[in-house]
Design a protein around this motif. Sequence first.
Motif, short mmCIF file in Angstrom:
data_model
loop_
_atom_site.label_atom_id
_atom_site.label_comp_id
_atom_site.label_asym_id
_atom_site.label_seq_id
_atom_site.Cartn_x
_atom_site.Cartn_y
_atom_site.Cartn_z
N SER A 142 0.82 -1.21 0.00
CA SER A 142 0.00 0.00 0.00
C SER A 142 0.86 1.26 0.00
O SER A 142 0.34 2.36 -0.20
N SER A 143 2.16 1.11 0.21
CA SER A 143 3.06 2.27 0.18
C SER A 143 3.51 2.54 -1.26
O SER A 143 3.11 1.85 -2.19
N SER A 144 4.34 3.55 -1.43
CA SER A 144 4.87 3.84 -2.77
C SER A 144 5.79 2.70 -3.20
O SER A 144 6.29 1.94 -2.37
N VAL A 145 6.00 2.59 -4.50
CA VAL A 145 6.87 1.52 -5.02
C VAL A 145 8.29 1.69 -4.46
O VAL A 145 8.94 0.70 -4.11
N GLU A 146 8.75 2.92 -4.33
CA GLU A 146 10.09 3.16 -3.80
C GLU A 146 10.20 2.68 -2.35
O GLU A 146 11.17 2.03 -1.97
N GLU A 147 9.19 3.02 -1.54
CA GLU A 147 9.19 2.57 -0.14
C GLU A 147 9.08 1.06 -0.06
O GLU A 147 9.76 0.43 0.76
N ALA A 148 8.24 0.46 -0.90
CA ALA A 148 8.08 -1.00 -0.89
C ALA A 148 9.40 -1.69 -1.25
O ALA A 148 9.77 -2.68 -0.62
N ALA A 149 10.11 -1.16 -2.24
CA ALA A 149 11.40 -1.74 -2.63
C ALA A 149 12.40 -1.65 -1.48
O ALA A 149 13.12 -2.61 -1.19
N ARG A 150 12.45 -0.50 -0.81
CA ARG A 150 13.35 -0.35 0.34
C ARG A 150 12.98 -1.32 1.45
O ARG A 150 13.85 -1.96 2.06
N ASP A 151 11.68 -1.45 1.73
CA ASP A 151 11.23 -2.37 2.78
C ASP A 151 11.54 -3.82 2.43
O ASP A 151 11.93 -4.60 3.30
N LEU A 152 11.37 -4.19 1.17
CA LEU A 152 11.73 -5.55 0.75
C LEU A 152 13.22 -5.80 0.97
O LEU A 152 13.62 -6.87 1.44
N TYR A 153 14.03 -4.82 0.62
CA TYR A 153 15.47 -4.96 0.83
C TYR A 153 15.79 -5.14 2.32
O TYR A 153 16.56 -6.03 2.70
N ARG A 154 15.18 -4.31 3.16
CA ARG A 154 15.42 -4.42 4.61
C ARG A 154 15.00 -5.79 5.14
O ARG A 154 15.68 -6.38 5.98
N LEU A 155 13.87 -6.30 4.67
CA LEU A 155 13.38 -7.60 5.13
C LEU A 155 14.31 -8.74 4.72
O LEU A 155 14.52 -9.68 5.48
N ALA A 156 14.85 -8.66 3.52
CA ALA A 156 15.56 -9.81 2.95
C ALA A 156 17.08 -9.68 2.92
O ALA A 156 17.75 -10.59 2.46
N ARG A 157 17.62 -8.61 3.43
CA ARG A 157 19.08 -8.40 3.28
C ARG A 157 19.92 -9.46 3.97
O ARG A 157 21.07 -9.66 3.60
N GLU A 158 19.37 -10.17 4.95
CA GLU A 158 20.13 -11.22 5.63
C GLU A 158 19.96 -12.59 4.97
O GLU A 158 20.61 -13.54 5.36
N GLU A 159 19.07 -12.69 4.00
CA GLU A 159 18.82 -13.97 3.33
C GLU A 159 20.00 -14.33 2.42
O GLU A 159 20.59 -13.47 1.77
N ALA A 160 20.33 -15.62 2.38
CA ALA A 160 21.42 -16.08 1.51
C ALA A 160 21.06 -15.89 0.04
O ALA A 160 21.92 -15.59 -0.79
#
Length: 173
Positions: A142-160
């Motif tokens: 529901s956020s902007s695409v830019e915010e969603a992309a940043r949030d996805l990165y934050r969520l997954a940055r520790e994933e292999a």
Amino acid sequence: WLYTHAEVTPPPGEEACRRAIACVESVLREWSLSYTSGLRAALLRAHQEQRERGRQVALGMTCALLRGGQIYLAQAGPTFAYIWSAGTVRRVAPANSQPLGLEAEPQVQLHRHHVEAGDVILMASASLSRLVTQAGIEALLSSSVEEAARDLYRLAREEASFSALLLRPSYLE
């Protein structure tokens, strides 16, 4: 407009993903019948080619074809997509998650959705489902695409291994 997300288990499997995506594109480039039958045939051909290579990897794929104000989704294997439309999010996933590339022929699930301005489609690695709740996905989309992309990165940055494709179609025929 064709968008394809592929994920292989066990990682790394970038080459298997690249080949599967190239196969899908090749089949669809020459397809002259319906979009849904083309998407189904493309995923089954990717499955067949993966099996012919002999390397046992489990491949999940989501293909999204945007045409005429509709998005056609074809999915096989362990994969899912989310569609944010009219203030709600819908998770789209195959009922059977038999991967592409293994012994049995996978079932290809097809889904069609009318796309409106402001709709968002998310195709991501299966690990997203353990990183965030359904409510978290709703907030993200529901956020902007830019915010969603940043949030996805934050969520997954520790994933292999993680990938995502976030679409907000701006070109509707």
